[in-house]
Design a protein around this motif. Structure first.
Motif, short mmCIF file in Angstrom:
data_model
loop_
_atom_site.label_atom_id
_atom_site.label_comp_id
_atom_site.label_asym_id
_atom_site.label_seq_id
_atom_site.Cartn_x
_atom_site.Cartn_y
_atom_site.Cartn_z
N ARG A 1 5.33 -56.98 -12.40
CA ARG A 1 4.04 -56.71 -11.75
C ARG A 1 2.90 -56.98 -12.72
N SER B 1 -0.45 -57.96 -8.11
CA SER B 1 0.53 -59.00 -7.77
C SER B 1 1.91 -58.57 -8.25
N TYR C 1 5.94 -59.87 -8.61
CA TYR C 1 6.79 -61.05 -8.66
C TYR C 1 8.25 -60.61 -8.73
N LYS D 1 6.14 -64.29 -4.86
CA LYS D 1 4.97 -63.48 -5.18
C LYS D 1 4.63 -62.63 -3.97
N SER E 1 2.00 -59.07 -2.54
CA SER E 1 0.85 -58.19 -2.81
C SER E 1 1.36 -56.77 -3.04
N TYR E 2 0.76 -56.11 -4.04
CA TYR E 2 1.19 -54.76 -4.41
C TYR E 2 0.00 -53.81 -4.27
N MET F 1 6.70 -69.21 -4.47
CA MET F 1 5.74 -69.81 -5.39
C MET F 1 5.87 -71.33 -5.47
N TYR G 1 10.22 -64.48 -14.03
CA TYR G 1 8.84 -64.96 -14.19
C TYR G 1 8.03 -63.88 -14.91
N ARG H 1 2.58 -68.59 -19.31
CA ARG H 1 3.56 -68.15 -18.31
C ARG H 1 4.94 -68.70 -18.67
N THR I 1 -2.32 -67.80 -0.75
CA THR I 1 -3.43 -66.86 -0.92
C THR I 1 -4.75 -67.61 -1.08
#
Length: 441
Positions: free
Chosen positions: A8, A12, A14, A30, A32-33, A46, A59, A67, A122
């Motif tokens: 997290r 976001s 993952y 991915k 939404s949190y 993704m 990830y 990243r 998004t």
């Protein structure tokens, strides 16, 4: 199925999974949190190149913004290898304008998808109202922008394939739907104490039926009336039968009752002073025995209409001009012809002017230009005065029918603008020159 390697970053979330549609094996997703409710939603793949047809997982984003991902994709040093990710995504910058040329600042829904992929990409609204999103390279996308009361925007031409620039820019216009917009008005008349459709009314209804078949966004509003003879109760029922006769006739064109709004008024709304006991000639009573037919575009204000394909090449921000071509095709306003050296309106044209008056009252956004003309016989000075009287008599008729004088402009040209410019015209050619032309503006 199998979910692993949760990570997290802010709002976001993952994770890797082989249980959602993906490119093959484990893919990184991915979501939404919600930091308050701890709910997770809006799961999206993704995409490539982060994901491949092998297992992709773990990830994460380092403190310096770099990243990383683990994968057993081909080209690695062994089984599972760690990869750093270089940002190659393109950026979408979409400006949504209103019909005044300003950035659309009100809220709207934007749905951006990548062709061949599931889930939505998004999008964000910038401080200036512009729409932005990250796009995978070498791929095609579709965008839908929608808002209640506006025509939706569709664009399936978005592509980053071969795009050298970093940003893919688009400009769109979001136009309000012109609800209940009258585009054509006509009248059918009835015999005394009758409700059947006369032969002379059939071409009008046939034309309306064909248009309603062709354009699904057109509905018909029917207002039926009687003259003042007989009782009010009887006339109200008679006017209802006349409205029903119109609906029944249009069934031949597969026009359902849900596309026809019928009203009936009996003798309540006479077009003249021929009330109870008032002696009037038959042609004036005839003007009252009628059904007024108003063809409306986008009739249901609660419905979200899509932009019809017939209007794709029109300026949808100019609601007044959208249907000008249709109105011209239908001869929406008549030409009034006169007898030699006369400026009195013939009975045959009174019905046409009744239709014009109803049209103007139903279309408050439209004005009328009235142009008087004569044939080429007589002096210029006399003919100019005669053409003025011909223009004025039409204006006076429409004023008596409730059209505001401020919405009408009259001009007169005498014999300077003939249809047939000739010294030896036939009587039929002279007749075409003796006219008053009406033009909607």
């Amino acid at each position: 199925k199998n979910e692993s390697h949760p990570y997290r970053a802010g709002d976001s979330f993952y994770f890797s999974s082989n249980g959602h549609p993906g490119l093959g094996g484990m893919d990184v997703f991915k979501a939404s949190y919600n930091t308050t409710s701890k709910d997770i939603s809006n799961v999206s793949n993704m995409g490539a190149p982060i994901n491949s047809n092998r297992d992709d997982f773990s990830y994460s984003v380092a403190a310096d913004g770099r990243r990383f991902i683990s994968s057993d994709r081909r080209g690695g040093m062994g089984l599972d290898d760690i990869y750093s990710i270089e940002e190659l995504n393109k950026k979408l910058l979409a400006k949504v304008m209103d019909c005044d040329g300003n950035i659309f600042t009100a809220s709207f829904e934007a749905m951006l998808t990548e062709q061949g992929q599931t889930g939505n990409i998004t999008t964000q609204r910038g401080s200036d109202g512009s729409l932005t999103a990250e796009l995978n390279p070498e791929s095609n996308f579709e965008l839908k922008i929608s808002k209640q009361g506006y025509f939706s925007i569709y664009d399936n031409t978005l592509s980053t394939i071969g795009l050298k620039e970093e940003t893919l820019e688009r400009t769109y216009r979001l136009a309000a739907i012109p609800y209940q917009m009258p585009v054509y008005v006509d009248i059918v008349y009835y015999d005394l104490d009758k409700s059947f459709i006369r032969t002379d009314a059939e071409p009008t209804l046939q034309k309306l039926g064909e248009l309603m078949q062709k354009y699904s966004f057109l509905d018909l509003k029917v207002a039926s009336h009687t003259d003042a003879r007989a009782s009010r109760e009887y006339n109200e029922a008679l006017s209802q039968r006349r409205a029903d006769a119109v609906s029944e006739y249009l069934k031949e064109y597969n026009i359902g009752s849900d596309r026809i709004r019928a009203e009936w008024f009996g003798e309540e709304k006479l077009t003249n002073d021929c009330g109870d006991g008032v002696p009037c000639p038959e042609w004036e009573h005839q003007l009252n025995r009628r059904s007024e037919l108003v063809l409306e575009a986008f009739p249901d204000p609660s419905k979200q209409y899509e932009l019809p394909k017939e209007l794709l090449d029109k300026d949808i921000c100019d609601a007044n001009s959208i249907f000008e071509e249709l109105q011209r095709e239908l001869n929406a306003v008549p030409i009034v012809y006169f007898d030699f050296d006369k400026s009195t309106i013939r009975p045959v044209h009174r019905k046409e002017l009744e239709r014009t008056a109803i049209m103007l009252k139903r279309m408050p956004h439209m004005n009328l230009n009235i142009e008087g003309h004569t044939d080429q016989r007589g002096s210029e000075e006399y003919n100019k005065s005669l053409s003025e009287r011909r223009a004025q008599v039409v204006m006076e008729y429409l004023k008596k029918r409730g059209v505001e004088a401020a919405r009408m402009n009259s001009e007169w040209f005498g014999k300077t603008r003939p249809i047939h410019d000739c010294g030896d015209c036939t009587e039929a050619q002279h007749q075409e020159n003796r006219r008053t032309e009406l033009k909607l503006k």
